[in-house]
Design a protein around this motif. Sequence first.
Motif, mmCIF file in Angstrom:
data_model
loop_
_atom_site.group_PDB
_atom_site.id
_atom_site.type_symbol
_atom_site.label_atom_id
_atom_site.label_comp_id
_atom_site.label_asym_id
_atom_site.label_seq_id
_atom_site.Cartn_x
_atom_site.Cartn_y
_atom_site.Cartn_z
ATOM 1 N N ALA A 492 0.808 -1.382 -0.445
ATOM 2 C CA ALA A 492 -0.511 -0.121 -0.210
ATOM 3 C C ALA A 492 1.026 1.362 -0.186
ATOM 4 O O ALA A 492 0.258 2.114 0.078
ATOM 5 C CB ALA A 492 -0.666 0.217 1.027
ATOM 6 N N HIS A 521 -13.084 -4.450 -4.287
ATOM 7 C CA HIS A 521 -13.120 -4.958 -3.003
ATOM 8 C C HIS A 521 -11.931 -6.060 -3.064
ATOM 9 O O HIS A 521 -11.537 -5.811 -2.171
ATOM 10 C CB HIS A 521 -14.175 -5.214 -3.246
ATOM 11 N N LEU A 524 -8.544 -4.153 -3.245
ATOM 12 C CA LEU A 524 -8.304 -3.251 -1.813
ATOM 13 C C LEU A 524 -8.202 -3.805 -0.766
ATOM 14 O O LEU A 524 -7.374 -3.840 0.111
ATOM 15 C CB LEU A 524 -10.181 -2.971 -2.012
ATOM 16 N N ALA A 525 -8.860 -5.785 -0.534
ATOM 17 C CA ALA A 525 -8.739 -6.083 0.879
ATOM 18 C C ALA A 525 -7.512 -7.181 1.042
ATOM 19 O O ALA A 525 -6.965 -7.428 1.889
ATOM 20 C CB ALA A 525 -9.357 -7.517 0.660
ATOM 21 N N GLU A 530 -2.887 -1.437 5.449
ATOM 22 C CA GLU A 530 -3.989 -1.776 4.893
ATOM 23 C C GLU A 530 -3.865 -0.722 4.140
ATOM 24 O O GLU A 530 -3.653 -0.182 3.623
ATOM 25 C CB GLU A 530 -3.993 -1.376 6.202
ATOM 26 N N PRO A 531 -5.308 -0.938 3.699
ATOM 27 C CA PRO A 531 -5.664 0.554 2.171
ATOM 28 C C PRO A 531 -5.973 1.798 2.607
ATOM 29 O O PRO A 531 -5.949 2.354 3.234
ATOM 30 C CB PRO A 531 -7.238 -0.010 1.784
ATOM 31 N N ALA A 533 -6.804 5.431 3.528
ATOM 32 C CA ALA A 533 -7.804 5.815 4.114
ATOM 33 C C ALA A 533 -8.705 5.949 2.837
ATOM 34 O O ALA A 533 -10.197 6.014 2.582
ATOM 35 C CB ALA A 533 -7.895 6.802 4.655
ATOM 36 N N SER A 536 -10.174 3.603 0.364
ATOM 37 C CA SER A 536 -10.912 2.755 1.063
ATOM 38 C C SER A 536 -12.153 3.794 1.315
ATOM 39 O O SER A 536 -13.430 3.266 0.542
ATOM 40 C CB SER A 536 -10.434 2.584 2.052
ATOM 41 N N GLY A 539 -14.450 3.311 -2.084
ATOM 42 C CA GLY A 539 -14.484 2.411 -2.593
ATOM 43 C C GLY A 539 -15.705 2.027 -2.475
ATOM 44 O O GLY A 539 -16.741 1.645 -2.601
ATOM 45 N N GLN A 540 -16.358 2.948 -0.869
ATOM 46 C CA GLN A 540 -16.753 1.515 -0.523
ATOM 47 C C GLN A 540 -18.630 2.768 -0.623
ATOM 48 O O GLN A 540 -19.655 2.442 -0.913
ATOM 49 C CB GLN A 540 -17.540 1.792 1.586
ATOM 50 N N THR A 552 -17.983 5.122 7.602
ATOM 51 C CA THR A 552 -17.719 5.922 6.089
ATOM 52 C C THR A 552 -17.378 7.139 5.814
ATOM 53 O O THR A 552 -16.591 8.104 6.243
ATOM 54 C CB THR A 552 -17.863 4.460 4.824
#
Length: 946
Positions: A492, A521, A524-525, A530-531, A533, A536, A539-540, A552
């Motif tokens: 990342a 997704h 991304l996981a 960690e992705p 911020a 992420s 994406g959501q 979020t």
Amino acid sequence: MSSSGPWAGEIVDRLVGRDADLARISGFFAHSGSGRSLLLSGDPGVGKTALLQAVERSAAANGARVLRIAGVQFEADLSYAALNQAFLPLRDTVQTLDELHRQALSAALGFGAGPPPERLVVCNAALEVLRRAAEQQPVLVIVDDLPWVDRASAAVFGFVSRRLSGTGISFLAALRTGTDSFFESGGLPCYELPPLDAESATHLVKTRFPFLPHRVQQRVLTTAQGNPLALLEIPRALGDHSPAAVEGLPAVLPLGQRLQSLFVSRVRQLPEKTQDMLLLAALNGGGDVGVLCAAAREMGGHADLENLIPAERDHLVRVDHASHRLVFRHPLIQSAVVEATTSSRRRSAHHALARVLDRQLESRAWHLGQATLDPDDHVSELLEEAARRILNRGDAVAAIAALTRAAELSPHDADRARRLAEAAYIGAEATGALHSASELLEDARQADPERAGSLYAAAVTVHLLLSGDGDVTTAHRLLVGAIEQDSRGYDANSAELVDAMHLLLLLCIYGAREDFWSPFHELLARLRPEPPALLSVLGQLYSDPARTEQATLRQLGQICDAAVRETDPAQIVRIGTGAVYTDRLPLLREASRRILRQGREGGPARRHLGVLFHLALDAYYSGRWQEAVELADEGLALCESSGYSFFSWYFYYSKGLATASSGDVDTAHALADHMTDWASPRGLQAIVQYSDHVRALAHVSAGDFEEAFRCAESISPAGRLAQYAQAAVWVFFDLVEAAMSTGRHSEAASHVQAVLASNVENLSPRLALLAAGARAVATEDDATAEQLFQQVLSGADTGEWPFDRARIQLARGERLRRAGSVTACTGPLEAALGAFRRLDSRPWAERAARELRAAGASVPGPAEGSRAEGFLTELTPREYEIAELAARGLTNKQIAEKFFISHRTVGAHLYQIYPKLGITSRGALRDALSARQHRPAQYRAGNGGG
């Protein structure tokens, strides 16, 4: 001529035949302390440099501080090279700035270390330094050979030259007629320097060459056509003045090439040590004589300024003892010096300069890049590092040049391919240079076929596919495969990987399909640790905006709040993408406007386009529709000029919303058709949905609710907020209103239930307003509906969204009238009518007026009440703001700067404002506006564009 100030007095060392030209220039700058800018253009050799020197001497003799800069062909790729020339004498003044501006300017000029500065901060710092210097004495900035000024410096000079009003600073720059440059010259006054008239030309030749035979003299005059440099150089080149030499002259002299060849022959006649000193000066832009002497020692020569005497005697150069810099008499001489030497000697000079400039990373890397012939790991790494710094300053073109040279010097095929791929990516992603990006990508593939699947290579291919005839499915498959095969292990912290994921995110948004989002997704996981911020959150948010989780949204709020401190243009645009569906774009106005200014001053086109779209949407939803259209038109023009045709849909969409709302439904439908015709063959489903949003709004505006329902439901069926259809959260009110107007009460009710069951109300206050309004519209019981309308309209202040609020007021008034509450309906209908008139939304205002007449109420109009009341039903918010500023005495240019529009647009607004107010001149504005004692809420500070 003025009797006081730095432009008073006689011009020192008068030039032959230039009295009138000097008088014009001196007269232009005669107003001491006013601060003005002028461009001087003309053909090569016409005397621009000599004229600048005369003006410089006159200004200095009359008490001005002159900062002289010469654009250098061989430094055009070095960021802030020209600005460094200008500000070396002001180094002490730079140190008096506040910390932010001092660090930014020092880093840009190479005076100190620090992070890459933001260009706007550098521009403001440069202007402040000049202002402080002008407090001591008038300042004249002279820039010779403007087309060779590097991009970063040109942006600063462009910024400064337009902000000199009321200062003691003047700006004078020269450029060859018809040449392109990084300097944005639009709107600045320009004086074209003509050739000498016949009398002056004859006088010059006779004075300088009194023994020239008459026949030769006439041939020189005929050939030179009044060009001063040709008049002086051709007789010297003829030497013996023989008939053969005279007849050898062409009928029409190609002055640039011919004169340069004359200079080349003269340079080659100089002693070798003199040629070396001139070569060092040419490759380093003239520059400090101390640097030249040190570099001469590195070349094995003597650090003796006497080596320059032969060149000074031959009138090729002069040493400015005040600034301790070497100055070439004409730019053609500079080019001739380089042409006169061998490639081996040039490389030796570059090596010497690199050793002397060892503390200036970019200059050192550039000189080493030019000096190095064989592949060299160290030099290529230095060039790559310099490219990073240059790119962080927003100069994508120079960064591409540095990366390309780094690739050429890379010993290993993999490194060469990687650097070429990154250069191609910058070209495609930041500058829009898709053709050259394609060529660079092909070079990368030939250098190392195994790098064909690299992330940068894949990203370039995606841009080429989208801008050409390729479809989004192919682009998505290619990019997913490249990310899965990448050797970084889902790190990342890899900028290349994160950039690729953001591009994949855009493809998912455009495609609006589950089979696009699932791989995103999954990838991304896998990012570790960690992705990022923002990635992420986006994406959501975009995969299912209606059901975005509270956590979020809180995280997005924190990111948007921090945007005021963000300096990376790419990151600001990405944050703006998150602000779109949550209506947080007002929080990013200042950050976006910073990038807008950078874009207008030569910054990366891709970032410029991104903030234009966000600012246009912000203007539309805030009720500033004229501003939205102006920004959209700017975006469309930029798409065409930059090669980013793909992003035209951004501006068709924002302009479509504004024109549909104002009642220009034909234009709105045409824009929507453009979007659909282009997006459908490429599988860009989201763009087709956005076009249906424009159509739905246009049909509602025209009163065609049947077609409006059909368009709204094509985005997401009644009773559902589709998961991957972002436009569904913007069109639900249109669907509910259209459903109720066409007797589809059950569909309206089911859609309201879907909205209330989602998280739409938490996305933004505007969407909460519309959700509550839709609920009231769809409620069958009149009494219950009225309670709901009262709740939504008497709640928190919703004036920030004037059009949405007015639509709900209109719906309430219509409902009350149909229920027989004639008295009660008047208030909301009049409020809606006033809002629609202020927005210049004609069909909506007519609809509200019809309802008032049906209720038996009178319709207030421009003729009723005071003149101020009348114009407030006519002026748009933007027109009101402009009228108010003009009444205060601001010029069109000053108003334009506040609203980020052109001064011509301001003039056009005023042309429309005067008849609305019943006046004929600017002087009557104050009285017309003072007739109204209280400014309406819709015009509060913060809702305007300034």
